[in-house]
Structures are given as structure tokens and as C-alpha cells.
Design a protein around this motif. Structure first.
Motif, PDB file in Angstrom:
ATOM      1  N   PHE A   1       0.662  -1.248  -0.165  1.00 28.90           N
ATOM      2  CA  PHE A   1       0.006  -0.085   0.019  1.00 28.90           C
ATOM      3  C   PHE A   1       1.017   1.089  -0.039  1.00 28.90           C
ATOM      4  O   PHE A   1       0.453   2.057  -0.708  1.00 28.90           O
ATOM      5  N   ALA A   2       1.904   1.119   0.793  1.00 23.85           N
ATOM      6  CA  ALA A   2       2.713   2.266   0.755  1.00 23.85           C
ATOM      7  C   ALA A   2       3.375   2.617  -0.593  1.00 23.85           C
ATOM      8  O   ALA A   2       4.133   3.903  -0.396  1.00 23.85           O
ATOM      9  N   GLU A   3       3.649   1.755  -1.304  1.00 26.19           N
ATOM     10  CA  GLU A   3       4.114   2.256  -2.663  1.00 26.19           C
ATOM     11  C   GLU A   3       3.211   3.151  -3.384  1.00 26.19           C
ATOM     12  O   GLU A   3       3.937   3.841  -4.199  1.00 26.19           O
ATOM     13  N   LYS A   4       2.264   3.141  -3.005  1.00 23.34           N
ATOM     14  CA  LYS A   4       1.204   4.513  -3.891  1.00 23.34           C
ATOM     15  C   LYS A   4       0.352   5.379  -2.857  1.00 23.34           C
ATOM     16  O   LYS A   4       0.433   6.317  -3.190  1.00 23.34           O
ATOM     17  N   PHE A   5       0.177   5.042  -1.594  1.00 21.37           N
ATOM     18  CA  PHE A   5      -0.564   5.646  -0.805  1.00 21.37           C
ATOM     19  C   PHE A   5       0.200   6.372   0.515  1.00 21.37           C
ATOM     20  O   PHE A   5       1.067   5.366   0.842  1.00 21.37           O
ATOM     21  N   ASP A   6      -0.139   7.093   1.181  1.00 27.66           N
ATOM     22  CA  ASP A   6      -0.112   7.134   2.509  1.00 27.66           C
ATOM     23  C   ASP A   6      -0.856   6.295   3.355  1.00 27.66           C
ATOM     24  O   ASP A   6      -2.049   5.884   2.692  1.00 27.66           O
ATOM     25  N   VAL A   7      -0.200   5.688   4.458  1.00 30.63           N
ATOM     26  CA  VAL A   7      -0.858   4.679   5.123  1.00 30.63           C
ATOM     27  C   VAL A   7      -1.274   4.791   6.406  1.00 30.63           C
ATOM     28  O   VAL A   7      -0.346   5.456   7.389  1.00 30.63           O
ATOM     29  N   ALA A   8      -2.505   5.051   6.849  1.00 31.16           N
ATOM     30  CA  ALA A   8      -2.936   4.924   8.300  1.00 31.16           C
ATOM     31  C   ALA A   8      -3.126   3.510   8.813  1.00 31.16           C
ATOM     32  O   ALA A   8      -3.719   2.645   8.333  1.00 31.16           O
ATOM     33  N   VAL A   9      -2.394   3.441  10.168  1.00 32.64           N
ATOM     34  CA  VAL A   9      -2.334   1.736  10.793  1.00 32.64           C
ATOM     35  C   VAL A   9      -3.254   2.172  11.991  1.00 32.64           C
ATOM     36  O   VAL A   9      -2.826   2.782  12.772  1.00 32.64           O
ATOM     37  N   GLY A  10      -3.959   1.262  12.281  1.00 36.38           N
ATOM     38  CA  GLY A  10      -4.590   0.872  13.671  1.00 36.38           C
ATOM     39  C   GLY A  10      -3.591   0.630  14.552  1.00 36.38           C
ATOM     40  O   GLY A  10      -3.023  -0.668  14.439  1.00 36.38           O
ATOM     41  N   VAL A  11      -3.360   1.552  15.623  1.00 37.21           N
ATOM     42  CA  VAL A  11      -2.305   0.903  16.531  1.00 37.21           C
ATOM     43  C   VAL A  11      -2.914   1.025  17.985  1.00 37.21           C
ATOM     44  O   VAL A  11      -2.428   0.751  18.817  1.00 37.21           O
ATOM     45  N   ILE A  12      -4.304   0.841  18.076  1.00 33.95           N
ATOM     46  CA  ILE A  12      -5.247   0.989  19.127  1.00 33.95           C
ATOM     47  C   ILE A  12      -6.171   0.074  19.153  1.00 33.95           C
ATOM     48  O   ILE A  12      -7.209   0.289  18.112  1.00 33.95           O
ATOM     49  N   ASP A  13      -6.527  -0.830  19.931  1.00 32.63           N
ATOM     50  CA  ASP A  13      -7.520  -1.869  19.938  1.00 32.63           C
ATOM     51  C   ASP A  13      -8.700  -1.239  20.658  1.00 32.63           C
ATOM     52  O   ASP A  13      -8.760  -1.274  21.779  1.00 32.63           O
ATOM     53  N   VAL A  14      -9.548  -0.982  19.584  1.00 32.43           N
ATOM     54  CA  VAL A  14     -10.983  -0.414  20.287  1.00 32.43           C
ATOM     55  C   VAL A  14     -11.982  -1.356  20.604  1.00 32.43           C
ATOM     56  O   VAL A  14     -12.928  -1.122  21.453  1.00 32.43           O
TER      57      VAL A  14
ATOM     58  N   PRO B   1       9.402  -0.470   9.254  1.00 33.61           N
ATOM     59  CA  PRO B   1      10.297  -1.105   8.150  1.00 33.61           C
ATOM     60  C   PRO B   1       9.309  -0.951   6.740  1.00 33.61           C
ATOM     61  O   PRO B   1      10.022  -1.375   5.902  1.00 33.61           O
ATOM     62  N   TYR B   2       7.940  -1.105   6.901  1.00 36.05           N
ATOM     63  CA  TYR B   2       7.313  -1.241   5.602  1.00 36.05           C
ATOM     64  C   TYR B   2       6.729   0.226   5.219  1.00 36.05           C
ATOM     65  O   TYR B   2       6.175   0.124   3.943  1.00 36.05           O
ATOM     66  N   VAL B   3       6.316   1.125   6.179  1.00 36.80           N
ATOM     67  CA  VAL B   3       5.918   2.492   5.882  1.00 36.80           C
ATOM     68  C   VAL B   3       6.530   3.444   6.302  1.00 36.80           C
ATOM     69  O   VAL B   3       6.772   3.615   7.568  1.00 36.80           O
ATOM     70  N   PRO B   4       7.348   4.191   5.645  1.00 33.40           N
ATOM     71  CA  PRO B   4       8.229   5.125   6.116  1.00 33.40           C
ATOM     72  C   PRO B   4       7.484   6.191   6.925  1.00 33.40           C
ATOM     73  O   PRO B   4       6.252   6.489   6.858  1.00 33.40           O
ATOM     74  N   ALA B   5       8.157   6.997   7.915  1.00 33.20           N
ATOM     75  CA  ALA B   5       7.574   7.704   8.764  1.00 33.20           C
ATOM     76  C   ALA B   5       6.713   8.955   8.178  1.00 33.20           C
ATOM     77  O   ALA B   5       5.655   9.426   8.783  1.00 33.20           O
ATOM     78  N   GLU B   6       7.420   9.448   7.154  1.00 34.45           N
ATOM     79  CA  GLU B   6       6.634  10.614   6.255  1.00 34.45           C
ATOM     80  C   GLU B   6       5.417  10.273   5.651  1.00 34.45           C
ATOM     81  O   GLU B   6       4.662  11.098   5.171  1.00 34.45           O
ATOM     82  N   LYS B   7       5.004   8.985   5.537  1.00 31.77           N
ATOM     83  CA  LYS B   7       3.937   8.350   4.841  1.00 31.77           C
ATOM     84  C   LYS B   7       2.932   7.895   5.921  1.00 31.77           C
ATOM     85  O   LYS B   7       2.080   7.395   5.424  1.00 31.77           O
ATOM     86  N   LEU B   8       3.481   7.783   6.965  1.00 29.58           N
ATOM     87  CA  LEU B   8       2.611   7.131   8.139  1.00 29.58           C
ATOM     88  C   LEU B   8       1.560   7.869   8.974  1.00 29.58           C
ATOM     89  O   LEU B   8       2.172   8.985   9.373  1.00 29.58           O
ATOM     90  N   ALA B   9       0.590   7.431   9.011  1.00 27.89           N
ATOM     91  CA  ALA B   9      -0.478   8.139  10.122  1.00 27.89           C
ATOM     92  C   ALA B   9      -0.818   6.778  11.022  1.00 27.89           C
ATOM     93  O   ALA B   9      -0.798   5.631  10.693  1.00 27.89           O
ATOM     94  N   VAL B  10      -1.009   7.256  12.293  1.00 25.31           N
ATOM     95  CA  VAL B  10      -1.588   6.085  13.350  1.00 25.31           C
ATOM     96  C   VAL B  10      -2.889   6.699  13.866  1.00 25.31           C
ATOM     97  O   VAL B  10      -3.440   7.879  13.825  1.00 25.31           O
ATOM     98  N   ALA B  11      -3.714   5.650  13.942  1.00 32.15           N
ATOM     99  CA  ALA B  11      -5.276   5.757  14.571  1.00 32.15           C
ATOM    100  C   ALA B  11      -5.563   4.698  15.140  1.00 32.15           C
ATOM    101  O   ALA B  11      -4.829   3.578  15.430  1.00 32.15           O
ATOM    102  N   PRO B  12      -6.737   4.828  16.089  1.00 38.10           N
ATOM    103  CA  PRO B  12      -7.130   3.423  16.506  1.00 38.10           C
ATOM    104  C   PRO B  12      -7.672   2.736  15.349  1.00 38.10           C
ATOM    105  O   PRO B  12      -7.913   2.857  14.146  1.00 38.10           O
TER     106      PRO B  12
END
Length: 342
Positions: free
Chosen positions: A268-281, A301-312
Motif C-alpha cells: 500500500f505504501a508504494e502508492k498511498f500514505d498509510v494510516a495504521v490502527g495501533v489502538i485496539d478499540v 520497516p514497511y511504511v516510512p514515517a513521512e507516509k505514516l499516520a496512526v489511528a485507532p
């Protein structure tokens, strides 16, 4: 690229304050001015909780929606509630939501309500705060509707709803909404068994008015009604077809998967910014900042910081408010720890 590395955000929904739930059961006792004040106060509370946690991008918490999806049926003409199909007893599950019947061609002459939600959020939010609005996509919206005699199946209902969502997106863009998140959890839930190319075509036609004019994000999850999943919990069936989505940021649950498929985020990171769920709702374990930082380390290692968002992982409407505030604060603190180490 993200506006900040390891951006912090939410999907859309936040839990209602207890007083709002009580008031929603007693609307007949309130006048128009009371309702207007109540709605403003609820959104102010949602804004406060998010800003206090330190989120980079916030929403209105979907405080005017009794459900992220079903509430939109109140704006669509041609739908009749059919509570008789709802299972009322036993352990809570998705089949207790029931379905509604289509009794006329579907239209939304007054829009879907998201425009007014955005105007309210913009008016009440702190100046300079990152904002976004979430809206369910047409395939997900079609999921709780019986076709009746007007439409053949879910696909035809989807096609009827698609222009309604597309117009709402166009209207949001015209107002300068900086980010629009299209929630299509049904696409991720059923990617393992349905035509994923058809999903991509539906999504791309829906968001067309926003392409190049606003930040378009897409939320994918496996269901969260009463804190329970409904779909097959794997992102693998989305590849490679979902790579053709016309979107700036794609968000997926990951904590619920215990990061088993984290390597797939690289695609996904090859083409998009990626938001990743890091909180278990779906859990009342309250993550620490270090828990969150550890999860982010698994992603970098798979999504560089500049393309990464974190969310629940998903919206927070099914999580108690006290837990939501603690979880969001931990998420933002964990992201800050990782930013400091870049």
C-alpha cells in the motif's frame, strides 16, 4: 506525504457523553434551541477530548449520528424502517441491527447532512487545527437495505446511493473541507468473497469530485458493532486490486490482527500514505505510550514515517468515553516518542 511524520488521527466516531445518550431518548422534551445548543456542546466535548489528547487531525466525533451508517437513512427518501427483522435477544451481534425496506427510488434532496456537520466543526474547532469529515461509502450504506421491488440486489442499491454520496463529497469540496474519509468497511469485510475490481470501480466513481481537490482517505475494517468483528480479518484479499483505489491515504485495522500482516502494508505504501490502527478499540486494556511506540516500530520497516499516520483500529463509538480519552492520549504520546527518535 503526511503533514507531519507519524501523523495522529481518528477514523471518525467518538463515544457519546452519557448526557447526550440520555437526551437522545428524550428529544420530545427539547425545543429547537435546546437541540441546537446540545449538538454544539456535544461537538465541543468531542473536540476537547481530541485536542487534549494531542491529535493532529480531528473530526466532530460524529456526535449527530446515532450510528456511523444507519443514521444516513434518515436523510434518504424511499426508505422505511423495518424493525420486525431485528433479533432482540441473545448475545449482541450484527444481526440485531435489522434491515430497512426500500419503498421508493432512493433520493436525498436535502443532502446527507455531512455538509452541516463540517460547517459546525469548522466553527467550533480551534483555528489551525487539522480537520476531516467521514462519510460511509455507497456499498457499505447499501448493506442494511432490502431491495424491495425497486432494485434487484445490493449492487443495484449501491449504484442508486453512489450519486448521493458523490454529491455530498462535491459539496464538501466546494466548502474547502481539507480531508474527506470515505468509510467502506463492507469492502474490507467481504473482499475475500466479492469482486474486488468492482469495489475499486465503485469507490473511484464515488470520490471523483474530490480527486486533486481535497485529501481523500479511505477507512477499511472488519466491523465493530457492539465491539465485534463481522468480516474475515485479513487484508490479503484486497491486494493487488485495491492498489487501484483513487485515494491519498488508506487506513486499515492492524492491532486486531496482532500485526500478522504488517508486511503487506509495504504494498500500500508504494502508492498511498498509510494510516495504521495501533489502538485496539475492542479491548479495555489501556495501551501505554510505549505499547504504541512498539507497534509503530513494527510498521516503520514497511511504511516510512513521512507516509505514516496512526489511528485507532476503527471508530470509537463503541468504546466508553473514559477509555477513549486514555487510549487516544497514549496513542499521541507514543507517536511523539517515535517522532523524537527520528
Amino acid at each position: 506525504m503526511q503533514p507531519v511524520p507519524i501523523k495522529t488521527t481518528v477514523v471518525g466516531s467518538l463515544p457519546f457523553p452519557g448526557w447526550l445518550e440520555f437526551a437522545s431518548l428524550n428529544l420530545d422534551k427539547l425545543g429547537p434551541a435546546d437541540l441546537s445548543e446540545m449538538i454544539d456542546d456535544a461537538v465541543i466535548a468531542a473536540i476537547h477530548d481530541q485536542v487534549a489528547a494531542g491529535l493532529d487531525v480531528i473530526t466532530d466525533g460524529e456526535q449527530t449520528r446515532l450510528d456511523f451508517n444507519l443514521s444516513f437513512y434518515g436523510f434518504i427518501k424511499g426508505i422505511e424502517n423495518d424493525a420486525s427483522e431485528t433479533r432482540k435477544y441473545g448475545p449482541p451481534a450484527h444481526d440485531q441491527r435489522g434491515k430497512n425496506s426500500i419503498v421508493a427510488p432512493l433520493t436525498a434532496p436535502g443532502g446527507l447532512g455531512v455538509v452541516e456537520e463540517y460547517k459546525r466543526l469548522k466553527r467550533l474547532a480551534p483555528i489551525g487545527q487539522g480537520l476531516k469529515m467521514s462519510i460511509p461509502g455507497p456499498y457499505t450504506l447499501a448493506g442494511r437495505l432490502n431491495p424491495g421491488s425497486f432494485y434487484k440486489d445490493r449492487w443495484e442499491i449501491t449504484e442508486a446511493i453512489l450519486p448521493l454520496v458523490r454529491q455530498e463529497i462535491a459539496d464538501l469540496v466546494a466548502l474547502g473541507c481539507p480531508e474527506i474519509c470515505v468509510d467502506e468497511p463492507s469492502m474490507s469485510c467481504y473482499a475475500y468473497r466479492e469482486d474486488t475490481k468492482r469495489f475499486v470501480d465503485i469507490f473511484n466513481r464515488t470520490v471523483a469530485p474530490g480527486v486533486g481537490k481535497t485529501r481523500l482517505s479511505m477507512h477499511l475494517c472488519f466491523g465493530n458493532y457492539k465491539g465485534r468483528s463481522v468480516g474475515k480479518k485479513t487484508i490479503a484479499p484486497m491486494l493487488p486490486d485495491f492498489m487501484d483505489m483513487t485515494v491519498d491515504e488508506l487506513h486499515s485495522e492492524m492491532t486486531i490482527l496482532n500485526f500478522a500482516e504488517v508486511k503487506l502494508l509495504e504494498r500500500f505504501a508504494e502508492k498511498f500514505d498509510v494510516a495504521v490502527g495501533v489502538i485496539d478499540v475492542k479491548s479495555y486494556y489501556i495501551e501505554s505510550a510505549e505499547d504504541v511506540a512498539e507497534r509503530i516500530r513494527k510498521v516503520l520497516p514497511y511504511v516510512p514515517a513521512e507516509k505514516l499516520a496512526v489511528a485507532p483500529d476503527c471508530g470509537l463509538s463503541q468504546t466508553a468515553r473514559w477509555a477513549t480519552k486514555l487510549k487516544l492520549k497514549a496513542m499521541c504520546d507514543g507517536a511523539k516518542l517515535m517522532r523524537e527518535g527520528l
